[in-house]
Design a protein around this motif. Structure first.
Motif, PDB file in Angstrom:
ATOM      1  N   VAL A 179       0.860  -1.192   0.000  1.00 12.06           N
ATOM      2  CA  VAL A 179       0.000   0.000   0.000  1.00 12.06           C
ATOM      3  C   VAL A 179       0.888   1.232   0.000  1.00 12.06           C
ATOM      4  CG1 VAL A 179      -1.775   1.294   1.222  1.00 12.06           C
ATOM      5  CG2 VAL A 179      -1.809  -1.208   1.269  1.00 12.06           C
ATOM      6  N   THR A 180       0.642   2.122  -0.922  1.00 17.35           N
ATOM      7  CA  THR A 180       1.330   3.405  -0.954  1.00 17.35           C
ATOM      8  C   THR A 180       0.306   4.503  -0.683  1.00 17.35           C
ATOM      9  OG1 THR A 180       3.010   2.657  -2.526  1.00 17.35           O
ATOM     10  CG2 THR A 180       2.644   5.030  -2.362  1.00 17.35           C
ATOM     11  N   THR A 206      -1.574  -0.053 -16.285  1.00 15.89           N
ATOM     12  CA  THR A 206      -2.029   1.109 -17.058  1.00 15.89           C
ATOM     13  C   THR A 206      -1.638   1.007 -18.521  1.00 15.89           C
ATOM     14  OG1 THR A 206       0.012   2.316 -16.569  1.00 15.89           O
ATOM     15  CG2 THR A 206      -1.828   2.565 -15.004  1.00 15.89           C
ATOM     16  N   GLY A 207      -0.795   0.011 -18.852  1.00 17.12           N
ATOM     17  CA  GLY A 207      -0.290  -0.117 -20.209  1.00 17.12           C
ATOM     18  C   GLY A 207       1.090   0.481 -20.401  1.00 17.12           C
ATOM     19  N   ALA A 208       1.594   1.198 -19.377  1.00 18.33           N
ATOM     20  CA  ALA A 208       2.916   1.807 -19.483  1.00 18.33           C
ATOM     21  C   ALA A 208       4.001   0.729 -19.470  1.00 18.33           C
ATOM     22  CB  ALA A 208       3.132   2.780 -18.325  1.00 18.33           C
ATOM     23  N   ASN A 216      -2.402   9.167 -10.503  1.00 24.88           N
ATOM     24  CA  ASN A 216      -3.226  10.245  -9.958  1.00 24.88           C
ATOM     25  C   ASN A 216      -4.355   9.739  -9.067  1.00 24.88           C
ATOM     26  OD1 ASN A 216      -1.800  12.239 -11.455  1.00 24.88           O
ATOM     27  ND2 ASN A 216      -2.971  11.673 -13.276  1.00 24.88           N
ATOM     28  N   ASN A 217      -4.848   8.555  -9.346  1.00 25.05           N
ATOM     29  CA  ASN A 217      -6.069   8.086  -8.692  1.00 25.05           C
ATOM     30  C   ASN A 217      -5.795   6.934  -7.731  1.00 25.05           C
ATOM     31  OD1 ASN A 217      -7.612   9.897 -10.322  1.00 25.05           O
ATOM     32  ND2 ASN A 217      -7.547   8.406 -11.990  1.00 25.05           N
ATOM     33  N   ASP A 218      -6.610   6.883  -6.687  1.00 23.53           N
ATOM     34  CA  ASP A 218      -6.567   5.741  -5.783  1.00 23.53           C
ATOM     35  C   ASP A 218      -7.051   4.495  -6.515  1.00 23.53           C
ATOM     36  OD1 ASP A 218      -5.827   7.605  -3.967  1.00 23.53           O
ATOM     37  OD2 ASP A 218      -7.556   7.383  -2.644  1.00 23.53           O
ATOM     38  N   GLY A 219      -6.610   3.324  -6.048  1.00 23.47           N
ATOM     39  CA  GLY A 219      -7.090   2.092  -6.664  1.00 23.47           C
ATOM     40  C   GLY A 219      -6.066   0.985  -6.598  1.00 23.47           C
ATOM     41  N   PHE A 237      -0.408  -3.874  -6.006  1.00 21.58           N
ATOM     42  CA  PHE A 237      -0.297  -2.865  -4.960  1.00 21.58           C
ATOM     43  C   PHE A 237      -1.500  -1.926  -5.016  1.00 21.58           C
ATOM     44  CE2 PHE A 237       1.762  -1.219  -8.722  1.00 21.58           C
ATOM     45  CZ  PHE A 237       1.429   0.124  -8.769  1.00 21.58           C
ATOM     46  N   LYS A 238      -1.639  -1.160  -3.958  1.00 20.73           N
ATOM     47  CA  LYS A 238      -2.786  -0.255  -3.819  1.00 20.73           C
ATOM     48  C   LYS A 238      -2.279   1.166  -3.587  1.00 20.73           C
ATOM     49  CE  LYS A 238      -6.260  -1.622  -1.296  1.00 20.73           C
ATOM     50  NZ  LYS A 238      -7.404  -1.583  -2.242  1.00 20.73           N
TER      51      LYS A 238
END
Length: 403
Positions: A179-180, A206-208, A216-219, A237-238
């Motif tokens: 968790v970060t 993300t495809g990177a 940018n977003n939680d998840g 990871f979260k």
């Protein structure tokens, strides 16, 4: 070119070669005349070669001549086996060695062949200590093991040896926490999966495909790292945002006894606590605190907000006193003279009735109220201590014992 060590044939010609002299010749005439003796290392010319051995008694000088037939067969044809590789969390792994058999033997196989696996070259040459079938199918290897293979023609008896290496490679260790937490004031956080090893490739949820990305977003996210040796590891990871307030405050400090406290704070999700100059801890409980003034510090674990500090006072006071006229423990008061000089102490019974107010110069409470002895039981106190411009309030209880 195949060669034959002629001296190896001595034991087949004479029962005790040490008592005779054996020489080898290309034809009968030269053997009889003892001329043109062949070198010990002989290179056969034809597939079937006839030589003559002259066996001489070293004592009498008498000799006999016998003919020898040397048949030359081709060595089994084979392919050099490849290195066996596997990825493992440790440097040990199990392998099926039999998968190398089809690769080593040249297809189509010209004649019946026997194949064996060994852990050293000497055993492969002598055909001793070969691996059993169950070991071949499930060989427990460590990184760098070398396996030797003996391939023998069932028709001619000729054999070759070859070998292959076993490489066990580690999975990449991805340096990302489960968790970060990012602070609410920061809309972005950078996550890096780089391990410091060259040649790795990356694939993020993300495809990177870069070693690090900005989120940018939680998840919930994942990244797969593949080493140059083909070993892949995936880390889930979260990302979450820390709840923050404008101010981190200490709401309450509870004295569980005269040397322990519990610190309650608000303004963050995760706290770390320290007392004076001690290392921060996750627990909000401090035990065995020395008597005197101390500073409690509370900070946000993720450094999203500032810190909160509060000075506390750990009081020293008797847990009981015995006003029975024997001259020992006749009165009760705070034990530290410096603290007592700045304190006003109020003593109450169990119902909250004020029984006595002690000032700096009071010798202590003698267990009386309006001249009457108070009963044996527990009593409570409230101490108001002036500390510079602050007023510190401390509470506790003690026992009155008369026997």
């Amino acid at each position: 070119m195949n060669t034959v060590l002629l001296s190896d044939l001595d034991i087949q010609i004479a029962q005790n070669p040490s008592k005779v002299s054996i020489s080898y010749f290309p034809n009968l005439t030269e053997a009889e005349n003892n001329t043109n003796e062949l070198n010990t290392i002989y290179e056969p010319i034809n597939s079937i070669n006839t030589l003559y051995a002259r066996v001489t008694n070293t004592t009498s000088g008498c000799f006999i001549i016998t003919d020898i037939y040397i048949e030359v067969s081709d060595l089994p044809k084979y392919n050099i086996p490849p290195t066996l590789r596997k990825c493992s969390e440790s440097l040990t792994a199990n392998f099926d060695l039999s998968i190398q058999s089809d690769f080593i033997q040249v297809s189509p196989i010209p004649e019946a062949q026997q194949i064996g696996y060994f852990t050293n070259h000497e055993d492969a040459v002598s055909n001793t200590n070969s691996l059993a079938s169950e070991e071949i199918l499930n060989f427990e290897a460590i990184n760098g093991d070398v396996i030797f293979v003996r391939l023998k023609s069932q028709k001619t008896g000729c054999f070759i040896t070859t070998s292959f290496e076993i490489n066990i490679n580690p999975f990449p260790t991805i340096p990302i926490q489960d968790v970060t937490v990012k602070c609410a004031a920061n809309s972005q956080t950078t996550i890096s999966a780089a391990t410091g090893t060259t040649g790795e490739t990356y694939l993020w949820s993300t495809g990177a495909t870069t070693p690090e990305i900005v989120l940018n977003n939680d998840g919930d996210y994942w990244v797969t790292v593949t080493s140059s040796l083909g070993c892949s590891n995936t880390k889930n990871f979260k990302i979450s945002t820390s709840r923050t307030a404008s101010v981190l405050t200490i709401e309450e400090i509870i004295f569980t006894d005269e040397n322990s406290i519990v610190v309650n704070a608000s303004g963050s999700d995760n706290y770390i606590f320290s007392l004076d100059d001690s290392a921060p801890q996750n627990s909000n409980v401090f035990k065995d605190i020395p008597i005197g003034y101390h500073t409690v510090t509370v900070a946000d674990l993720y450094d999203c907000v500032g810190i909160a500090q509060q000075q506390i006072l750990v009081l020293g006071f008797p847990k009981f006193f015995t006003p029975n006229g024997d001259g020992t423990h006749e009165t009760w008061h705070l034990t530290d003279a410096d603290i007592r000089s700045n304190a006003t102490v109020s003593i109450y019974d169990r119902y909250g009735k004020l029984l006595k107010v002690l000032n700096a110069n009071d010798p202590g409470w003698d267990g009386k109220f309006n001249g009457r002895d108070m009963p044996e039981t527990d009593y409570w106190f409230r101490a108001a201590i002036a500390n510079n411009e602050d007023l510190i309030i401390a509470k506790g209880h003690f026992s009155l014992v008369r026997n």
